[in-house]
Every structure is written in structure tokens, then in C-alpha cells.
Design a protein around this motif. Structure first.
Motif, PDB file in Angstrom:
ATOM      1  N   ASP A  39       0.821  -1.207   0.000  1.00 16.29           N
ATOM      2  CA  ASP A  39       0.000   0.000   0.000  1.00 16.29           C
ATOM      3  C   ASP A  39       0.855   1.257   0.000  1.00 16.29           C
ATOM      4  OD1 ASP A  39      -2.295  -1.433  -0.108  1.00 16.29           O
ATOM      5  OD2 ASP A  39      -2.726  -1.331   2.056  1.00 16.29           O
ATOM      6  N   LYS A  40       1.898   1.228   0.836  1.00 18.61           N
ATOM      7  CA  LYS A  40       2.787   2.402   0.889  1.00 18.61           C
ATOM      8  C   LYS A  40       3.409   2.637  -0.489  1.00 18.61           C
ATOM      9  CE  LYS A  40       4.482   2.274   5.692  1.00 18.61           C
ATOM     10  NZ  LYS A  40       5.698   2.175   6.525  1.00 18.61           N
ATOM     11  N   VAL A  41       3.813   1.538  -1.147  1.00 13.26           N
ATOM     12  CA  VAL A  41       4.452   1.663  -2.459  1.00 13.26           C
ATOM     13  C   VAL A  41       3.496   2.333  -3.444  1.00 13.26           C
ATOM     14  CG1 VAL A  41       5.326   0.362  -4.445  1.00 13.26           C
ATOM     15  CG2 VAL A  41       6.046  -0.264  -2.128  1.00 13.26           C
ATOM     16  N   LYS A  42       2.231   1.884  -3.433  1.00 23.71           N
ATOM     17  CA  LYS A  42       1.238   2.473  -4.354  1.00 23.71           C
ATOM     18  C   LYS A  42       1.119   3.971  -4.127  1.00 23.71           C
ATOM     19  CE  LYS A  42      -1.614  -1.574  -5.002  1.00 23.71           C
ATOM     20  NZ  LYS A  42      -2.611  -2.332  -4.240  1.00 23.71           N
ATOM     21  N   GLU A  43       1.081   4.339  -2.854  1.00 26.44           N
ATOM     22  CA  GLU A  43       0.939   5.744  -2.501  1.00 26.44           C
ATOM     23  C   GLU A  43       2.162   6.571  -2.944  1.00 26.44           C
ATOM     24  OE1 GLU A  43      -0.072   7.914   1.623  1.00 26.44           O
ATOM     25  OE2 GLU A  43      -0.697   5.811   1.500  1.00 26.44           O
ATOM     26  N   ILE A  44       3.342   5.983  -2.702  1.00 27.46           N
ATOM     27  CA  ILE A  44       4.581   6.688  -3.073  1.00 27.46           C
ATOM     28  C   ILE A  44       4.650   6.886  -4.583  1.00 27.46           C
ATOM     29  CG2 ILE A  44       7.108   6.445  -3.173  1.00 27.46           C
ATOM     30  CD1 ILE A  44       6.863   4.899  -0.441  1.00 27.46           C
ATOM     31  N   VAL A  45       4.328   5.809  -5.319  1.00 28.71           N
ATOM     32  CA  VAL A  45       4.409   5.909  -6.782  1.00 28.71           C
ATOM     33  C   VAL A  45       3.375   6.917  -7.303  1.00 28.71           C
ATOM     34  CG1 VAL A  45       4.185   4.653  -8.966  1.00 28.71           C
ATOM     35  CG2 VAL A  45       5.376   3.590  -7.031  1.00 28.71           C
ATOM     36  N   ALA A  46       2.192   6.900  -6.721  1.00 30.83           N
ATOM     37  CA  ALA A  46       1.167   7.874  -7.138  1.00 30.83           C
ATOM     38  C   ALA A  46       1.673   9.294  -6.903  1.00 30.83           C
ATOM     39  CB  ALA A  46      -0.131   7.635  -6.369  1.00 30.83           C
ATOM     40  N   GLY A  47       2.325   9.483  -5.763  1.00 31.19           N
ATOM     41  CA  GLY A  47       2.887  10.797  -5.432  1.00 31.19           C
ATOM     42  C   GLY A  47       3.942  11.229  -6.430  1.00 31.19           C
ATOM     43  N   VAL A  92       9.528  14.660  -2.965  1.00 36.18           N
ATOM     44  CA  VAL A  92       9.679  13.375  -2.264  1.00 36.18           C
ATOM     45  C   VAL A  92       9.478  13.531  -0.761  1.00 36.18           C
ATOM     46  CG1 VAL A  92      11.200  11.402  -1.826  1.00 36.18           C
ATOM     47  CG2 VAL A  92      11.206  12.493  -4.056  1.00 36.18           C
ATOM     48  N   LYS A  93       9.955  14.634  -0.214  1.00 37.27           N
ATOM     49  CA  LYS A  93       9.842  14.746   1.250  1.00 37.27           C
ATOM     50  C   LYS A  93       8.380  14.868   1.691  1.00 37.27           C
ATOM     51  CE  LYS A  93      10.870  19.694   2.031  1.00 37.27           C
ATOM     52  NZ  LYS A  93      10.923  20.209   0.656  1.00 37.27           N
ATOM     53  N   ASP A  94       7.517  15.293   0.790  1.00 35.99           N
ATOM     54  CA  ASP A  94       6.093  15.358   1.126  1.00 35.99           C
ATOM     55  C   ASP A  94       5.426  13.980   1.093  1.00 35.99           C
ATOM     56  OD1 ASP A  94       6.336  18.069   1.445  1.00 35.99           O
ATOM     57  OD2 ASP A  94       5.816  18.502  -0.644  1.00 35.99           O
ATOM     58  N   LEU A  95       6.153  12.995   0.592  1.00 34.14           N
ATOM     59  CA  LEU A  95       5.593  11.639   0.552  1.00 34.14           C
ATOM     60  C   LEU A  95       5.857  10.895   1.858  1.00 34.14           C
ATOM     61  CD1 LEU A  95       6.709  10.660  -3.074  1.00 34.14           C
ATOM     62  CD2 LEU A  95       4.463  11.506  -2.343  1.00 34.14           C
ATOM     63  N   VAL A  96       6.656  11.500   2.727  1.00 34.21           N
ATOM     64  CA  VAL A  96       6.901  10.905   4.042  1.00 34.21           C
ATOM     65  C   VAL A  96       5.725  11.267   4.941  1.00 34.21           C
ATOM     66  CG1 VAL A  96       8.446  10.869   6.041  1.00 34.21           C
ATOM     67  CG2 VAL A  96       9.395  11.067   3.741  1.00 34.21           C
ATOM     68  N   LYS A  97       4.966  10.237   5.363  1.00 37.38           N
ATOM     69  CA  LYS A  97       3.720  10.497   6.094  1.00 37.38           C
ATOM     70  C   LYS A  97       3.837  10.270   7.599  1.00 37.38           C
ATOM     71  CE  LYS A  97       1.309  10.995   2.226  1.00 37.38           C
ATOM     72  NZ  LYS A  97       1.129  12.328   1.683  1.00 37.38           N
ATOM     73  N   GLU A  98       4.927   9.646   8.009  1.00 40.67           N
ATOM     74  CA  GLU A  98       5.086   9.331   9.433  1.00 40.67           C
ATOM     75  C   GLU A  98       6.523   9.635   9.810  1.00 40.67           C
ATOM     76  OE1 GLU A  98       5.402   4.900   9.719  1.00 40.67           O
ATOM     77  OE2 GLU A  98       4.842   4.973   7.613  1.00 40.67           O
ATOM     78  N   TYR A  99       6.749   9.902  11.067  1.00 45.14           N
ATOM     79  CA  TYR A  99       8.112  10.175  11.506  1.00 45.14           C
ATOM     80  C   TYR A  99       8.550   9.197  12.578  1.00 45.14           C
ATOM     81  CZ  TYR A  99       7.471  14.314   8.760  1.00 45.14           C
ATOM     82  OH  TYR A  99       7.223  15.148   7.707  1.00 45.14           O
TER      83      TYR A  99
END
Lengths: 231, 602
Positions: B142-150, B157-164
């Protein structure tokens, strides 16, 4: 400083300060096989054929300076087998076809193969895909035969000290390449020097071939190293 | 976009036409232009007045430098053994499906590139990838799908980081999803201390006495080789040179180690103070921290820490009013495991191919730019801080005869609590397995691929230089794993990471890997096991540096400790098994001729 005393396989030897084991051994009539080594060039230790044992550790004799009281093991069964193995690795790592090579008889790798009685390499051939560059004005680079000794890299530079030959990539993909602009400035003498530096047939001078007939070549009648052992 | 000529000119002049800064020049040119093309190579060579092969040699040596574009977004997915254990294959497929190209390629529109990479120091949170310098951990489909969509939507790229992650990972200058996973704190590294107190303690002594204190502590280098630090500093101090240097080796590349990452994140002030102490001890005013490219995401943060330390006069001129000057610069690497070898690291820091040097001279005699240089591991320098505060004797009370103090271990693989553990030297593997929740392990890889793979019968052995040495990597291999796959992955790694300088390492590792594959395919005899073991010895004995001297270890130590696994794969009743596959050999011609081969007749 005075003379350094050391031993090779139990034989007392003398060395000049700063001499490497390979050089000092030579002066004492002992042959330690080398391939990447070339007198006058900064030693590189790429081939490791000159591996000797000093104080229980394996060292490259071409890069290690002699020290007082050093005890060097050279012709032990283990070391001789390592050397043979390295020669075999070089044969399987490249594509060496001695019968068709211009350098045959003058080739140090081939000569070492004979000296170490290599009938067939113990390792399977890797059959790498390598390229040949015949586009340069003075030389042909036949990478199938290259042993990456870096003798050309170390020894051939322009008048203002720029390197004509260089290495690209890493690991098994390492290959010798040239600065094409700088090769355009190569003289016949430089091309000859590059060919002479190359221990195998990877660098050939263009427009001259088989100048020395087979039978009169360096290693045609005497094995490599015999000139040192006779001294 | 500015023209290529203008970009190159501006970058080269930024580094004052200094050829020893070639790593930085290539990095900056690549970040501006996406790659360093032949034309850029020519321009750089022209401005630096050197041969083009010098520049090309450097670019082609490092994993993250490229001569051809790898995409506006470049995904480097880790392919280490633990990543595979944690489901990398499914993540790789998810990327390929979503992006529309396979690994090793860039999409035809030049937007996204997918590439493999060696261990990125995230083994406790795999599968993980680096995208344009930013780390993505614990990847799921799921994360991969989201990253690729982004990426497809053109997002930063830094906006694709959703958690810290935790701790300093949340700070404004890092903002990474990386977790520290500090599972056990010990008295050396993780006990609190007042910043600046250790350098003050050091400056109140003579440099020789600082070295003496480190000698009393019997501190040994924490990178894996374990050379006595006090002795190294003493050699360096005594070596003649107009200048001396301190280099911190922050290039931890051994698959499975990530302890330095956590120190760099949580204890950078301690590390830099340790560098200042080393500088005072050896007589250096300049320090360099060689930071692996994979940790680029920490660079801004580390620069800020350096600034803070200068402001507090823990670094800079006249430190603590004691007349000692010391400052540090960060040198970025570009992806080459061999640069963890100290002389290769120095070559790289000088802007060259990261090829180890011949010794002698040793780096303490002739190191960076020919000056006496001490190269120390991140953890070692932190230990020096604690030794200044608590004394050498205090430190030497912990550990074993040959290994004093504590060791930071990076634990990953099949266990409940992967992360870092500060344990006393001498801790047994059994105790550690208990601690991390990995009691049912069938094997433990101690010291990373270049270390030792041990089985159950050896779990009573101790982690220390006297017994099982390690730079920190501990990989736990569960009962259901195919050990062959792990060994094969490790050999792949070494083949990829050999610098190629010497014959046994360059050719030998390829040969070993092929022989291993022969055994894995079931087309081998008992003789092949013996040959493989013998060939390992040849590579170990004749290679020039530590890489080749240890690269056969995955095979060598598993033959020693898991021989039955090899024997189960080979045909015992014969000396020779043909690897020739007649069916495969004639497949193409049979297809062309429309025939079905009758192999049983041959």
C-alpha cells in the motif's frame, strides 16, 4: 644506512635500504614471480602473484619493503599453489587465445602459465564479454587479454603529467580505458612504450606486427625468471 | 535550466578548482543535471586540468554516481539478505507494477527509475528504499502504491513521508520515518553527560596523557578490526607531518549494521566531541567525517550540530579557552562498501576511486593528502568521550581480557525486537538471543557477511575480540530460512562491492559464487565442496585488503558449521556431475526446426 640482512627460505640475503622484497630477492638471485610489477614504476600490488609469507602473514613482495631480520617464505607448496591459482584466475577471467595473439612468446602471463605448468585452469571459464578498441590513432586496445595490472595507467602520461590510460567501473567490470583526446597526442615512442609496458597482448602498436619472429621471442627458449635465477 | 557549461563552471569554482574535492564536484553536478554525461566529464576534466579518465574512473566507481539519467525520481530499493527475509520481493513487484518498468531501468518518459542497492543501514525496518536521498522504511504494498502515485503526480519526495520516527528523527532538519529502535542502553554510549565536559577534561591533560588514558582503557576500534585506539593515536602523534588529521569513519556498510546511524542521530555532539579529543591527542586541527551516501538525510542536521558546537566553543578556535583549535567538515561518500576500509576511505575523501592503498605506509604515517591521519569508527570516538569523563580504569573494568567496555550491536532478522543493544563485551550469543527474542534461531550471522555464521552448537560463544569479533552486525536466521539463499545474497554483495584492484578478490569472488550456484543447483559432487573450501582459502590468503580477505567467509564459515547442508545438496556416489544441459542447449534449434529432441537416447 648500511646493508639490511634478511632471509628468503632460509638463505641469507642482503638488501639496500628502501628496497622491496621483489627487488632485493632479484639482487640475491632469487626469483619471486611478478606480473603487475615493472621496474621503475610505482608498485601497485594488483596481481598478487608475488605473495610471500612474512612473520606468518601473506604480503605482496612487490609493495613490501625489506626490514632488518625479516624472514621471508617464498617457495613453499602453499604459496606456489596460490600463485598458480592466480594465474589460472587470470586465464578464466579474460578471453586468452594464445595461438592468435601477437604477444605470444613475449607475454608474461603465458610465460607464467608455462613456468607453473598450468595444463588447464582449475576454475571454470567465465567467458566475459569484453570489447576491442581499434579506433585510436596509434594503438589497439584488446580488452579480452587485459589483466588489469595498471602498468599502462602508471607508466604512460603526457608531457605535462596527465594520465592517458585509466580504469573505469569496479569489481569484475573493471576495464582499462583511455582519454581519447590525449591519445591523439601520443607519439610512436609513447605507443611503443605502452605496448612494451603491457605484460600481455592488450595494448598493441598499430601498423607493425610480428616484428620479432616466433622462436626469437623473450620466453621462447627460457622460462620467465631464469635470467634472475642464473645471476 | 542553466547550460551544462555554466553549471559545471559554477560547481567547480565553488570547490576552488580543487581536484581533491572531486567527490563533491560530481555530486553537485549530478544533482543539478541529473547525471554526469560525457560532455560534463570533459568540462570537469578541462577545468580541473586533469585527464577525462580520472573523472570517469571516479564516477563509474560509486554506486550513486551515474553517467546516464536515472529518472527525476530514483528509487534505490535495498536488496540485502534481511530485506529479502522481510518480503522485499513483493515490494519490488509492487514498484514494478505501479511504475511500469523493471528494476535496473528508468521509465521511457524519464520520470521514475528503479534500482537495486546494497544494505542502506535500515535492517531493523526493512524493506526499505532511498528515493532522491530520502529514506522510506517498513515498506508495504500500500505504501508503495501511494509513493508511486505521489511521484507520478510530481510531488516533492519529502512530502511523501507520512510518518516520523522517534527522537531526533522528528526534528525539523531530519524529518525522517526512520526509527532508532534503541532497545538497551548501556553505561558508555547512552549514559547522559554534559556537552563539552569531556573535551575540557582532555584539555586539562597533556596530549600524551590523553593517549595514556585511552591505553589504560584498552579501547579497541569498534569498526570490527579492533586495532588498539591508544596505539593508533600514539603512532599518529609521533609521525612527522606539517599537519595531522582526524577522520571519522561513518561509512558503516557491512550488511546488517546500523548502530552508527543511531549514534549519528541521537549522539552526534558526543561523536564530534570525541573527534576533538582525538584531534588534541594526535595534534590535529582538522577533522573530517566521512558520511556514507545512504545517510545523506542526516547531513543538514549534522551541519547544524557542528554549528551549535562551534557556538558553544566545543569546536572552533581556542576551545574552552585552552588554546586548541579544531574544526570538522563533512565529506559525503557516494555508495561503495569498500570505502569502509580506512585507506580506501582516505582515497575517496581525496576525490579518487575508493581503492585501498598498499601498506606501508599506514594512514597514521601518510594518510589524508599525505599527512599523518587517524581514522576511527563512530562508536570508538564516542567511547573516548566516556573514557575522558570516567577514566580508563573504569572503562577497563567492563568486558573480557581482550575486549574492554561495551559494544553497540545492531540486531536484525528473525527476532521479536530488532534494534540496537549496548551490551558488555563477552555477552554470549545465547544471552543476546534471549534479550532480542530470537531463541529459536537456527543460525546467527555475527559480524555481518564478512564475519562468521554460527549454528546452535556455538550459541554459547561470546561476542568479543577474544572469540566472535563483530563491528556490530548481528543477523538472526530463523529455523525456516534457506541458508543457501542468504549465503548467495552475501556473495552477490561482495562481487558487486569488490573494488576490482586485485585478482583474487575481483575474479575469485565471481568464481566462488558460481561454484556455490553449482552446488545449489544440485549438479555437484562431494569434490565440489572440497574445491569450494580450498578456493575460499586462496581468496582469503592472497587478497589485498580486508574485503577480499573476508569475502569468502559466508561460504567458508557455513561449510565449517553447516557442512551437512552442503552434503545434502551434492551427489555423493560420483566424482563428476555434468552441468551440461542438453535440452537447454538444443532448445533454440529444435524450435526453429520444429523438432522434439529425444534426449534419453544420448
Amino acid at each position: 644506512m648500511s646493508t639490511i640482512n634478511f632471509t628468503i627460505d632460509g638463505k641469507s640475503c642482503k638488501a639496500k635500504p628502501g628496497q622491496t622484497i621483489v627487488e632485493a630477492a632479484k639482487d640475491n638471485g632469487i626469483y619471486i614471480p611478478t606480473l603487475c610489477h615493472f621496474e621503475g614504476l610505482k608498485p601497485a600490488g594488483t596481481c598478487r602473484i608475488c605473495t610471500v609469507k612474512v612473520g606468518g602473514r601473506n604480503m605482496a613482495a612487490c609493495t613490501t619493503p625489506v626490514t632488518e631480520g625479516m624472514v621471508v617464505e617464498n617457495k613453499t607448496a602453499d604459496l606456489e599453489d596460490y600463485r598458480k591459482a592466480i594465474i589460472e584466475m587470470l586465464f578464466v577471467e579474460g578471453n586468452h587465445m594464445c595461438p592468435t595473439c601477437e604477444k605470444s612468446g613475449n607475454c608474461e602471463l603465458q610465460a607464467l602459465g608455462y613456468r607453473y605448468l598450468m595444463m588447464a585452469p582449475r576454475f571454470p571459464f567465465l567467458f566475459p564479454k569484453r570489447t576491442l578498441d581499434a579506433s585510436l590513432p596509434k594503438i589497439v586496445i584488446e580488452r579480452n587479454r587485459c589483466v588489469q595490472c595498471l602498468r599502462c595507467v602508471r607508466g604512460v602520461t603526457t608531457a605535462d603529467g596527465k594520465r592517458i590510460f585509466g580504469v573505469v567501473n569496479r569489481g569484475g567490470h573493471v576495464e582499462i580505458t583511455v582519454d581519447k583526446d590525449l591519445t591523439a597526442t601520443m607519439t610512436d615512442e609513447m605507443a611503443q612504450k605502452a605496448m612494451d609496458l603491457c605484460p600481455v597482448g592488450a595494448i598493441l602498436k598499430k601498423e607493425v606486427g610480428f616484428a620479432i619472429p616466433i622462436g626469437k621471442r623473450k620466453f621462447d627458449s627460457k622460462p620467465i625468471g631464469s635470467e634472475i635465477e642464473k645471476a | 535550466m542553466a547550460s551544462l557549461d555554466a553549471v559545471v563552471k559554477q560547481v567547480v569554482s565553488k570547490y576552488k578548482n580543487d581536484k581533491t574535492r572531486l567527490m563533491d564536484i560530481i555530486t553537485d553536478v549530478q544533482s543539478e543535471l541529473g547525471c554526469v554525461s560525457d560532455e560534463a566529464v570533459s568540462q570537469i576534466a578541462k577545468l580541473l586540468d586533469c585527464s577525462k579518465v580520472d573523472v570517469e574512473g571516479v564516477i563509474t566507481f560509486y554506486h550513486f554516481f551515474t553517467k546516464t539519467p536515472r529518472g527525476k525520481y530514483t528509487v534505490y530499493l535495498n536488496n540485502s539478505a534481511v530485506a529479502n527475509m522481510k518480503g522485499r520481493a513483493a515490494i519490488a513487484k509492487a514498484f514494478e507494477d505501479a511504475v511500469g518498468c523493471s528494476f535496473g531501468r528508468t521509465t521511457s518518459d524519464g520520470i521514475i527509475g528503479l534500482y537495486d542497492t546494497s544494505c542502506i543501514g535500515m535492517n531493523d525496518q526493512e524493506p526499505a528504499a532511498i528515493i532522491n536521498g530520502i529514506v522510506f522504511t517498513n515498506l508495504t504494498q500500500d505504501k508503495v502504491k501511494e509513493i508511486v502515485a505521489g511521484m507520478k503526480a510530481g510531488k516533492d519526495v519529502k512530502d511523501l513521508v507520512k510518518e516520523y520516527g522517534d527522537g531526533a528523527n522528528q526534528s525539523d532538519l531530519i524529518r525522517a520515518m526512520v526509527k532508532n529502535n534503541i532497545m538497551r542502553k548501556g553505561p558508555v554510549l547512552f549514559a547522559p553527560y554534559d556537552q563539552g565536559s569531556a573535551i575540557k577534561a582532555a584539555l586539562s591533560k597533556k596530549p600524551e596523557d590523553v593517549i595514556e588514558e585511552v591505553k589504560i582503557a584498552n579501547l579497541r576500534g569498534r569498526g570490527g578490526a579492533g586495532f588498539p585506539t591508544g596505539m593508533k593515536w600514539e603512532f599518529c602523534r609521533k609521525a612527522e607531518g606539517a599537519k595531522h588529521y582526524v577522520i571519522c569513519n561513518a561509512d558503516e556498510g557491512e550488511p546488517g549494521t546500523f548502530k552508527d546511524r543511531v549514534i549519528l542521530t541521537e549522539l552526534p555532539h558526543m561523536l564530534f566531541e570525541g573527534m576533538a579529543i582525538a584531534g588534541y591527542a594526535v595534534g590535529a586541527n582538522e577533522g573530517i567525517i566521512y558520511l556514507r551516501a545512504e545517510y545523506l538525510y542526516l547531513k543538514k542536521y549534522l551541519e547544524k550540530v557542528l554549528e551549535d558546537l562551534r557556538a558553544k566553543n566545543i569546536l572552533g578556535k581556542n576551545i574552552a579557552g585552552k588554546g586548541f583549535d579544531f574544526d570538522i567538515r563533512i565529506q559525503m561518500g557516494a555508495g561503495a562498501y569498500v570505502c569502509g576500509e580506512e585507506s580506501a576511505l582516505i582515497e575517496s575523501a581525496e576525490g579518487k576511486r575508493g581503492e585501498p592503498r598498499n601498506r606501508p605506509p599506514f594512514p597514521v604515517q601518510k594518510g589524508y593528502l599525505g599527512y599523518p591521519t587517524t581514522v576511527n569508527n563512530v562508536e570508538t570516538l564516542c567511547c573516548a568521550v566516556r573514557i575522558m569523563l570516567e577514566g580508563g580504569e573504569w572503562f577497563a573494568k567492563m568486558g573480557t581480557a581482550q575486549s574492554k567496555g561495551t559494544k553497540l550491536l545492531s540486531v536484525s532478522g528473525d527476532c521479536q525486537n530488532p534494534g540496537i543493544y549496548e551490551v558488555e563485551f563477552g555477552t554470549t550469543v545465547n544471552t543476546l538471543l534471549e534479550m532480542v527474542g530470537g531463541r529459536n534461531a537456527k543460525a546467527v550471522q555475527v559480524g555481518g557477511p564478512s564475519g562468521t555464521c554460527i549454528g546452535k552448537k556455538d550459541f554459547g560463544r561470546r561476542i568479543c575480540f577474544d572469540d566472535l569479533a563483530t563491528g556490530g552486525s548481528i543477523i538472526i536466521i530463523g529455523p525456516d530460512r534457506d541458508l543457501f539463499e542468504i549465503v548467495h545474497n552475501f556473495m552477490d554483495f561482495f562481487v558487486e562491492e569488490s573494488c576490482g584492484w586485485c585478482v583474487p578478490c575481483r575474479a575469485g569472488n565471481v568464481i566462488l559464487k558460481q561454484k556455490l550456484e553449482k552446488i545449489m543447483s544440485g549438479k555437484a559432487s562431494t569434490k565440489d565442496i572440497q574445491e569450494l573450501e580450498d578456493w575460499c582459502k586462496i581468496v582469503k590468503a592472497t587478497s589485498r585488503c580486508g574485503l577480499g580477505q573476508t569475502s569468502p567467509n559466508p561460504i567458508y564459515t557455513t561449510i565449517q558449521n553447516f557442512r551437512e547442508m552442503y552434503e545434502a545438496k551434492v551427489k555423493k556416489d560420483t566424482d563428476y556431475v555434468s552441468t551440461f544441459d542438453l535440452l537447454a542447449a538444443v532448445e533454440e534449434s529444435c524450435k526453429a526446426a520444429g523438432r522434439i529432441p529425444k534426449v534419453e537416447e544420448h
